[in-house]
Design a protein around this motif. Structure first.
Motif, PDB file in Angstrom:
ATOM      1  N   GLU A   1      -4.390   3.220  -5.938  1.00 14.61           N
ATOM      2  CA  GLU A   1      -3.121   3.269  -5.222  1.00 14.61           C
ATOM      3  C   GLU A   1      -2.973   4.556  -4.430  1.00 14.61           C
ATOM      4  OE1 GLU A   1      -3.569   2.611  -8.404  1.00 14.61           O
ATOM      5  OE2 GLU A   1      -2.815   0.583  -8.760  1.00 14.61           O
ATOM      6  N   ASP A   2      -3.871   5.545  -4.691  1.00 18.27           N
ATOM      7  CA  ASP A   2      -3.841   6.766  -3.873  1.00 18.27           C
ATOM      8  C   ASP A   2      -4.364   6.486  -2.469  1.00 18.27           C
ATOM      9  OD1 ASP A   2      -6.302   6.251  -5.071  1.00 18.27           O
ATOM     10  OD2 ASP A   2      -6.889   8.355  -5.151  1.00 18.27           O
ATOM     11  N   LYS A   3      -5.191   5.436  -2.348  1.00 20.36           N
ATOM     12  CA  LYS A   3      -5.746   5.107  -1.032  1.00 20.36           C
ATOM     13  C   LYS A   3      -4.867   4.116  -0.271  1.00 20.36           C
ATOM     14  CE  LYS A   3     -10.574   5.706  -2.357  1.00 20.36           C
ATOM     15  NZ  LYS A   3     -11.938   5.512  -1.901  1.00 20.36           N
ATOM     16  N   GLU A   4      -4.326   3.152  -1.004  1.00 18.05           N
ATOM     17  CA  GLU A   4      -3.490   2.117  -0.397  1.00 18.05           C
ATOM     18  C   GLU A   4      -2.839   1.333  -1.521  1.00 18.05           C
ATOM     19  OE1 GLU A   4      -2.218   1.758   2.625  1.00 18.05           O
ATOM     20  OE2 GLU A   4      -3.686   0.563   3.733  1.00 18.05           O
ATOM     21  N   THR A   5      -1.681   0.765  -1.223  1.00 21.23           N
ATOM     22  CA  THR A   5      -1.070  -0.159  -2.181  1.00 21.23           C
ATOM     23  C   THR A   5      -0.851  -1.478  -1.475  1.00 21.23           C
ATOM     24  OG1 THR A   5       1.180   0.448  -1.563  1.00 21.23           O
ATOM     25  CG2 THR A   5       0.156   1.741  -3.326  1.00 21.23           C
ATOM     26  N   ILE A   6      -0.525  -2.476  -2.242  1.00 21.64           N
ATOM     27  CA  ILE A   6      -0.231  -3.768  -1.624  1.00 21.64           C
ATOM     28  C   ILE A   6       0.922  -3.579  -0.642  1.00 21.64           C
ATOM     29  CG2 ILE A   6       0.654  -6.092  -2.111  1.00 21.64           C
ATOM     30  CD1 ILE A   6      -1.000  -5.970  -4.748  1.00 21.64           C
ATOM     31  N   GLU A   7       1.876  -2.744  -1.025  1.00 20.86           N
ATOM     32  CA  GLU A   7       3.033  -2.532  -0.157  1.00 20.86           C
ATOM     33  C   GLU A   7       2.632  -1.825   1.149  1.00 20.86           C
ATOM     34  OE1 GLU A   7       6.360  -0.482  -1.860  1.00 20.86           O
ATOM     35  OE2 GLU A   7       7.526  -0.659  -0.013  1.00 20.86           O
ATOM     36  N   THR A   8       1.954  -0.706   1.046  1.00 19.55           N
ATOM     37  CA  THR A   8       1.614   0.021   2.284  1.00 19.55           C
ATOM     38  C   THR A   8       0.654  -0.799   3.148  1.00 19.55           C
ATOM     39  OG1 THR A   8      -0.126   1.255   1.121  1.00 19.55           O
ATOM     40  CG2 THR A   8       2.016   2.320   1.323  1.00 19.55           C
ATOM     41  N   GLY A   9      -0.238  -1.515   2.488  1.00 17.46           N
ATOM     42  CA  GLY A   9      -1.191  -2.339   3.240  1.00 17.46           C
ATOM     43  C   GLY A   9      -0.494  -3.465   3.986  1.00 17.46           C
ATOM     44  N   LEU A  10       0.447  -4.120   3.305  1.00 18.03           N
ATOM     45  CA  LEU A  10       1.135  -5.236   3.962  1.00 18.03           C
ATOM     46  C   LEU A  10       2.102  -4.740   5.042  1.00 18.03           C
ATOM     47  CD1 LEU A  10       1.724  -7.721   0.982  1.00 18.03           C
ATOM     48  CD2 LEU A  10      -0.127  -7.687   2.677  1.00 18.03           C
ATOM     49  N   ARG A  11       2.644  -3.557   4.836  1.00 20.55           N
ATOM     50  CA  ARG A  11       3.475  -2.961   5.909  1.00 20.55           C
ATOM     51  C   ARG A  11       2.614  -2.642   7.126  1.00 20.55           C
ATOM     52  NH1 ARG A  11       8.582  -0.899   4.331  1.00 20.55           N
ATOM     53  NH2 ARG A  11       8.534   0.649   5.989  1.00 20.55           N
ATOM     54  N   ALA A  12       1.424  -2.118   6.849  1.00 18.68           N
ATOM     55  CA  ALA A  12       0.496  -1.819   7.949  1.00 18.68           C
ATOM     56  C   ALA A  12       0.147  -3.094   8.713  1.00 18.68           C
ATOM     57  CB  ALA A  12      -0.770  -1.157   7.407  1.00 18.68           C
ATOM     58  N   ALA A  13      -0.046  -4.171   7.956  1.00 20.15           N
ATOM     59  CA  ALA A  13      -0.359  -5.447   8.595  1.00 20.15           C
ATOM     60  C   ALA A  13       0.766  -5.839   9.552  1.00 20.15           C
ATOM     61  CB  ALA A  13      -0.566  -6.526   7.532  1.00 20.15           C
ATOM     62  N   LEU A  14       1.993  -5.761   9.079  1.00 21.25           N
ATOM     63  CA  LEU A  14       3.130  -6.127   9.930  1.00 21.25           C
ATOM     64  C   LEU A  14       3.171  -5.262  11.189  1.00 21.25           C
ATOM     65  CD1 LEU A  14       5.934  -6.642   7.257  1.00 21.25           C
ATOM     66  CD2 LEU A  14       4.767  -8.421   8.596  1.00 21.25           C
ATOM     67  N   ALA A  15       2.932  -3.980  11.008  1.00 23.16           N
ATOM     68  CA  ALA A  15       2.952  -3.080  12.164  1.00 23.16           C
ATOM     69  C   ALA A  15       1.900  -3.483  13.182  1.00 23.16           C
ATOM     70  CB  ALA A  15       2.731  -1.638  11.709  1.00 23.16           C
ATOM     71  N   GLY A  16       0.828  -4.129  12.705  1.00 23.67           N
ATOM     72  CA  GLY A  16      -0.220  -4.570  13.612  1.00 23.67           C
ATOM     73  C   GLY A  16      -0.036  -6.003  14.085  1.00 23.67           C
ATOM     74  N   GLY A  17       1.066  -6.626  13.720  1.00 19.51           N
ATOM     75  CA  GLY A  17       1.288  -8.010  14.155  1.00 19.51           C
ATOM     76  C   GLY A  17       0.539  -9.026  13.307  1.00 19.51           C
ATOM     77  N   ILE A  18       0.099  -8.604  12.141  1.00 23.72           N
ATOM     78  CA  ILE A  18      -0.668  -9.474  11.238  1.00 23.72           C
ATOM     79  C   ILE A  18       0.284  -9.971  10.148  1.00 23.72           C
ATOM     80  CG2 ILE A  18      -2.526  -9.519   9.523  1.00 23.72           C
ATOM     81  CD1 ILE A  18      -3.777  -7.191  11.319  1.00 23.72           C
ATOM     82  N   THR A  19       0.366 -11.311  10.000  1.00 21.35           N
ATOM     83  CA  THR A  19       1.306 -11.847   9.007  1.00 21.35           C
ATOM     84  C   THR A  19       0.611 -12.433   7.795  1.00 21.35           C
ATOM     85  OG1 THR A  19       1.354 -13.945  10.187  1.00 21.35           O
ATOM     86  CG2 THR A  19       3.088 -12.347  10.726  1.00 21.35           C
ATOM     87  N   SER A  20      -0.703 -12.609   7.872  1.00 18.35           N
ATOM     88  CA  SER A  20      -1.449 -13.124   6.722  1.00 18.35           C
ATOM     89  C   SER A  20      -2.688 -12.275   6.513  1.00 18.35           C
ATOM     90  CB  SER A  20      -1.892 -14.572   6.950  1.00 18.35           C
ATOM     91  OG  SER A  20      -0.777 -15.426   7.031  1.00 18.35           O
ATOM     92  N   VAL A  21      -2.867 -11.765   5.310  1.00 18.29           N
ATOM     93  CA  VAL A  21      -4.084 -11.013   5.038  1.00 18.29           C
ATOM     94  C   VAL A  21      -4.771 -11.578   3.792  1.00 18.29           C
ATOM     95  CG1 VAL A  21      -2.989  -8.896   5.915  1.00 18.29           C
ATOM     96  CG2 VAL A  21      -3.224  -9.215   3.476  1.00 18.29           C
ATOM     97  N   VAL A  22      -6.084 -11.501   3.832  1.00 17.95           N
ATOM     98  CA  VAL A  22      -6.872 -11.855   2.657  1.00 17.95           C
ATOM     99  C   VAL A  22      -7.372 -10.552   2.060  1.00 17.95           C
ATOM    100  CG1 VAL A  22      -8.911 -13.047   1.787  1.00 17.95           C
ATOM    101  CG2 VAL A  22      -7.538 -14.080   3.622  1.00 17.95           C
ATOM    102  N   SER A  23      -7.011 -10.315   0.795  1.00 13.99           N
ATOM    103  CA  SER A  23      -7.377  -9.048   0.167  1.00 13.99           C
ATOM    104  C   SER A  23      -8.733  -9.169  -0.522  1.00 13.99           C
ATOM    105  CB  SER A  23      -6.315  -8.635  -0.842  1.00 13.99           C
ATOM    106  OG  SER A  23      -6.255  -9.586  -1.886  1.00 13.99           O
ATOM    107  N   MET A  24      -9.474  -8.092  -0.448  1.00 16.43           N
ATOM    108  CA  MET A  24     -10.805  -8.065  -1.041  1.00 16.43           C
ATOM    109  C   MET A  24     -10.710  -7.675  -2.524  1.00 16.43           C
ATOM    110  SD  MET A  24     -13.076  -9.025   1.127  1.00 16.43           S
ATOM    111  CE  MET A  24     -11.916 -10.238   1.755  1.00 16.43           C
ATOM    112  N   PRO A  25     -11.629  -8.196  -3.330  1.00 12.28           N
ATOM    113  CA  PRO A  25     -11.471  -8.075  -4.793  1.00 12.28           C
ATOM    114  C   PRO A  25     -12.097  -6.835  -5.425  1.00 12.28           C
ATOM    115  CG  PRO A  25     -13.252  -9.576  -4.295  1.00 12.28           C
ATOM    116  CD  PRO A  25     -12.716  -9.108  -2.970  1.00 12.28           C
ATOM    117  N   ASN A  26     -12.566  -5.865  -4.607  1.00 11.29           N
ATOM    118  CA  ASN A  26     -13.195  -4.685  -5.236  1.00 11.29           C
ATOM    119  C   ASN A  26     -12.129  -3.669  -5.641  1.00 11.29           C
ATOM    120  OD1 ASN A  26     -12.676  -4.141  -2.528  1.00 11.29           O
ATOM    121  ND2 ASN A  26     -14.382  -2.709  -2.334  1.00 11.29           N
TER     122      ASN A  26
END
Lengths: 427, 331
Positions: A70-95
Motif C-alpha cells: 500500500e506504500d506504492k499504491e492502493t486500490i483507492e489511489t489506483g482507481l482514482r488514477a484510472a478515473l483521472a485518465g478516463g479509464i472506468t474499468s481496470v483489471v488488477s494484476m495478482p502479484n
C-alpha cells in the motif's frame, strides 16, 4: 427516473458503430440512446461541444499493489488514477502480498472497490501457486476473477503451463501470459541492442519474448484454451500471434502505450523510469506494434501501470524495480503518438481502448450501446500538458513520460451514469 | 614552490579541463586529453616526488567493488599530490543494502570531499553521483560501462611508445571478453580519438546484439589469427568470470587454446607490435607466460603510467585555476 444528456460531443463508440457529433442519453445509470438532437423531457445536461465522448476506457493490465504494498499504491489511489485518465474499468494484476491466488484476496479486492465506488475493478487471479502448482482457478472465477495470470513472470515450467491451460479451458477462464523465457532474460535489465551496449548494461534479446510467445501459443493451440498475451513488444512476437490467429488459435494480445510510442533510447542516462519488463525495444518494433494495432492482431492497449516508490527508482539501473505508471497518461499518449500522428484512425484507437480489451476477456464494458452500463468518458483532445508525476492521483511517480508534452485529458467521467470526474477533478 | 612543482605549473600553463567530472572518455575533449597527457608525461619524467598541489583537499576513494591496482594507483597519486586520501572499501556497501544512491552521494559530499573516486559494479553510478555532488567525480570503473582512467592510461602508453602523430592509422586488435569489459568500454571510445583502427577478436558469445550499431567503426573477427595479422597493437582482456563471462565459455582451457595470445599468434602482428593487458592477467590463459617479460609487452608500463595519468587527473580535477564552479542539483 434520473436522466443525463451528454450533448453535442464527438461520440466515438466503435462497438456501437458510432463516430460523429451526437448526444448520449443516460437513464437510470444505463445508456438509453445515442443519436442526434435528443430531446428528453427532463435531464441534466452536460455540454460536450468540441470534446470527444467515448465509452469509459478499459485497461486490462494494472498493478494496484493492494494488499501488501500500500506504500506504492492502493486500490483507492489506483482507481482514482484510472478515473483521472478516463479509464472506468481496470483489471488488477495478482502479484500482491499475499498473492491473489485464493478466493479470500479476490473477495477482499472486490469488496474494497465496491465500497469505494470509483472505477470498476475486475480482478485477475493467479495461474499458479508460486509457480509450483495450479491455483484454484474454478474458485477464483466463482469469486469474481475474470482471468488468471502470473504476470511479472512467465510460467517457466512448460508442463505446468500446459496443465494450467487445460484447467483454465475446463472452466472457460482466459489465461494471460507474461511472455518471457526466464533463462534467456536472466540478468538482462533492458533490451539488448545499441543502447544497452552504450550504457554497459546487460540486455535481454527479443527472442526472450518471441520464444515464450511461441511456447504459449503452441500449448494453447493444443488445448484450445483462451490465451491472452500481455504487453507484446517485439516485431517477431506479433508475427507469431498474427500467424496463430490466422490458423484459428484463440489468442488475443495487448500492447502498452509506452511500447507504441518509445524506444530503448529512453534508457539513455541510465533512466530508471524507462526500466521495465518487457523492456522498451527498437524503432522497428514500435512500427510493428502500429501495424498490429491497425490490422487487429493487437486488439487492446493496456497500461501495465506499475507504481513504485521514488526511492526505489533512485537505485542503480541494474537493481531498480521495473515498470512505469500509466493510468493517467494512457489516453494522452495514444492521442499524441497514434491519433494525432495519424498512425491509427481515431475510431480504431478508441476501439483498442474500449471494446477491444473488453471482448478479449469478455468484460461487460467498453460500449455505449443502449442497455449498457453508462460508463462514459469525455476528453478534451486538444489540451496540451507537460507530464508532472507529482500531480498524479496515483502514488507512483515513476512515469517514463515525465517531462514529455502530451495532448488530451479526460475532463468528465461517469460510471454507471454517476459523475466521478468533473472538469478534471476526481469527485 | 619546489622545483618539480614549478616545472609542473609551467607544463600546465593556464589550462583547465572543459569538464568537472571524468565519468566517461566522452566527457573529455581532444584538448582535455592532450592536457592530461602533457601533465602525465611531465609527472612521469619527474619520478617519485611529493607535491603540495592538493594540500588541504580530501579525496574519497569509494570502492564498492574489489580493486587492487586501480585503488592503489589512485591512492598513491592522491598522496603524492598532498591530498588527504580516504579509502572506503566495502563490497556490497550501503548501496547494496538498499541505501539510495543520492544518500550515498550526499553523505560523501557532506564530508566536503574535493574529489570522489568511485568504483562500482553498477553502470552509470559515477554519472549519477556527478550530477548530485559538489565534489569532482572520477570514475574508477562502473559495471560493464567504462573505466576512463584506464582508457587514458592505455592511450597514454601508446602515445608514449609510438608518438601521437605516428599512432594515427595504426591498427589495434583487442582480444577477449569485450562484452563484460569496461576497459574495452573506454578503449573503444578513446581509440578513434587517437586515430586508431580498431579490431576485435572474440568468440561470438562476447559479441552481443547491438554491438555493431553502438561501435560501428570496430571490425569484428571470430578468428584471432586473422585479427592479429598486421596489427600494431595487441590488447588482451581478462575474462570477467565474476561478471558472468564464464557462462559464455566452455572452459578457460578452450578459450586459451582458441583466443589466448601465445608467441605463435603474436608473431602474426607487425614486427614492432606492442602487447597490452589491463591486468590482472591470468597467465597462460589470455597471455602466454613467455610473452609477459618481453620488451614489447607493455603491461607493467601501463601500471606505471596509471599513476602518472591519475596524478594529472586528480590535480586537474581538484585544482582549477579558472575559478569556474561545478553546478549540481540536490535531490
Amino acid at each position: 427516473m434520473s436522466a443525463l444528456l451528454i450533448a453535442n460531443g464527438h461520440v466515438v463508440d466503435p462497438a456501437g458503430k458510432v463516430d460523429g457529433i451526437a448526444d448520449v442519453l443516460v437513464e437510470n445509470g444505463v445508456i438509453a440512446r445515442v443519436g442526434k438532437n435528443l430531446k428528453p423531457k427532463s435531464a441534466q445536461v452536460v455540454n460536450a461541444k468540441g470534446k470527444l465522448v467515448t465509452p469509459g476506457l478499459v485497461d486490462l493490465h494494472v498493478h494496484l499493489r493492494e494488499p501488501g504494498r500500500e506504500d506504492k499504491e492502493t486500490i483507492e489511489t489506483g482507481l482514482r488514477a484510472a478515473l483521472a485518465g478516463g479509464i472506468t474499468s481496470v483489471v488488477s494484476m495478482p502479484n500482491t502480498t499475499p498473492e491473489t491466488d485464493n478466493q479470500t484476496v479476490v473477495e477482499f479486492q472486490l469488496s474494497k472497490a465496491r465500497k469505494l465506488g470509483l472505477a470498476r475493478l475486475f480482478v485477475a487471479g493467479r495461474i499458479t501457486k508460486g509457480g509450483q502448482r495450479i491455483a484454484e482457478m474454478w474458485e477464483l472465477k466463482n469469486t469474481g476473477a475474470v482471468a488468471v495470470t502470473d504476470d511479472g513472470h512467465d510460467v517457466d515450467d512448460a508442463c505446468l503451463l500446459l496443465h494450467s491451460l487445460e484447467w483454465a479451458k475446463t472452466f472457460d477462464i482466459p489465461l494471460i501470459t507474461h511472455a518471457e523465457i526466464a533463462s534467456l532474460s536472466h540478468g538482462g535489465v533492458m533490451h539488448e541492442g545499441k543502447v544497452s551496449q552504450l550504457l554497459g548494461l546487460q540486455g535481454q534479446s527479443a527472442n526472450t519474448e518471441v520464444l515464450a510467445i511461441q511456447k504459449s501459443i503452441a500449448l494453447a493451440e493444443e488445448v484450445g484454451a483462451r490465451l491472452h498475451i500481455a504487453h507484446v513488444t517485439t516485431a517477431r512476437g506479433v508475427d507469431e500471434i498474427r500467424r496463430a490467429q490466422k490458423r484459428g488459435v484463440r489468442v488475443t494480445a495487448e500492447v502498452t502505450p509506452q511500447h507504441v510510442s518509445l524506444t530503448h533510447e529512453e534508457c539513455l542516462g541510465w533512466n530508471t523510469s524507462a526500466k521495465m519488463h518487457p523492456p522498451l525495444r527498437e524503432e522497428e518494433d514500435v512500427r510493428a506494434m502500429h501495424d498490429a494495432l491497425r490490422d487487429g492482431t493487437l486488439t487492446a492497449i493496456a497500461t501495465d501501470h506499475a507504481p513504485h516508490l521514488v526511492s526505489e527508482k533512485l537505485l542503480p539501473f541494474q537493481i531498480a524495480p521495473v515498470g512505469t505508471v500509466g493510468l493517467e497518461t494512457s489516453f494522452a499518449v495514444v492521442n499524441t503518438y497514434l491519433i494525432r500522428k495519424k498512425v491509427l484512425p481515431l475510431k480504431l484507437a478508441i476501439e483498442r481502448m474500449t471494446s477491444g480489451p473488453a471482448s478479449a476477456l469478455g468484460l461487460p464494458a467498453g460500449t455505449l450501446r443502449p442497455g449498457a452500463a453508462a460508463d462514459i468518458s469525455i476528453f478534451d483532445p486538444d489540451i496540451r500538458w507537460i507530464v508532472d508525476p507529482w500531480t498524479f492521483q496515483s502514488k507512483g511517480r515513476n512515469s517514463v513520460f515525465a517531462g514529455k508534452t502530451l495532448y488530451g485529458k479526460a475532463t468528465d467521467v461517469f460510471v454507471g451514469g454517476v459523475p466521478k470526474l468533473r472538469d478534471g477533478v476526481v469527485l | 614552490m619546489l622545483e618539480p612543482e614549478k616545472h609542473m605549473v609551467g607544463v600546465r600553463g593556464d589550462r583547465n579541463l572543459s569538464c568537472f567530472d571524468v565519468c566517461s572518455i566522452d566527457d573529455l575533449t581532444d584538448d582535455d586529453i592532450a592536457l592530461i597527457f602533457d601533465c602525465a608525461h611531465a609527472f612521469k619524467k619527474l619520478g617519485n616526488q611529493k607535491y603540495a598541489f592538493l594540500r588541504g583537499t580530501t579525496t574519497f576513494n569509494a570502492f564498492f567493488e574489489d580493486s587492487t591496482r586501480t585503488r592503489a594507483s589512485f591512492e598513491l597519486a592522491g598522496k603524492q599530490l598532498g591530498s588527504e586520501t580516504i579509502n572506503i572499501m566495502s563490497k556490497g556497501t550501503s548501496i547494496g543494502k538498499g541505501e539510495t544512491l543520492h544518500d550515498t552521494a550526499q553523505t560523501l559530499d557532506a564530508m566536503h570531499a574535493n574529489v570522489i573516486v568511485v568504483r562500482t559494479e553498477f553502470s552509470g553510478i559515477p554519472q549519477f553521483l556527478a550530477k548530485h555532488v559538489q565534489a569532482a567525480v572520477a570514475s574508477a570503473g562502473d559495471g560493464m560501462h567504462e573505466h576512463p582512467s584506464q582508457g587514458l592510461l592505455d592511450a597514454f602508453t601508446l602515445v608514449e611508445h609510438f608518438g601521437a602523430r605516428q599512432l594515427k592509422g595504426k591498427t589495434a586488435t583487442v582480444i577477449g571478453d569485450i562484452s563484460h569489459s569496461r576497459v574495452f568500454g573506454s578503449f573503444v571510445r578513446i581509440a578513434p580519438r587517437l586515430g586508431l583502427k580498431l579490431r576485435v577478436a572474440a568468440p561470438r558469445t562476447f559479441v552481443r546484439n547491438g554491438f555493431a550499431e553502438a561501435f560501428p567503426s570496430v571490425k569484428i573477427f571470430l578468428n584471432v589469427e586473422e585479427a592479429l595479422t598486421g596489427a600494431d597493437i595487441v590488447m588482451a582482456l581478462r575474462v570477467q568470470e565474476e561478471r558472468g563471462g564464464g557462462k559464455c565459455l566452455p572452459t578457460l582451457r578452450e578459450f586459451s587454446k582458441t583466443f589466448g595470445v601465445n608467441e605463435r599468434r603474436f608473431a602474426l602482428a607487425k614486427k614492432d607490435a606492442v602487447l597490452m593487458h589491463p591486468g590482472p592477467v591470468m597467465r597462460d590463459i589470455e597471455v602466454h607466460n613467455m610473452l609477459m617479460t618481453r620488451d614489447r609487452t607493455k603491461i607493467l608500463t601501463q601500471v606505471e603510467n596509471g599513476v602518472a595519468v591519475r596524478l594529472a587527473l586528480l590535480w586537474l580535477l581538484a585544482r582549477r585555476t579558472d575559478g569556474r564552479k561545478k553546478s549540481f542539483t540536490h535531490i
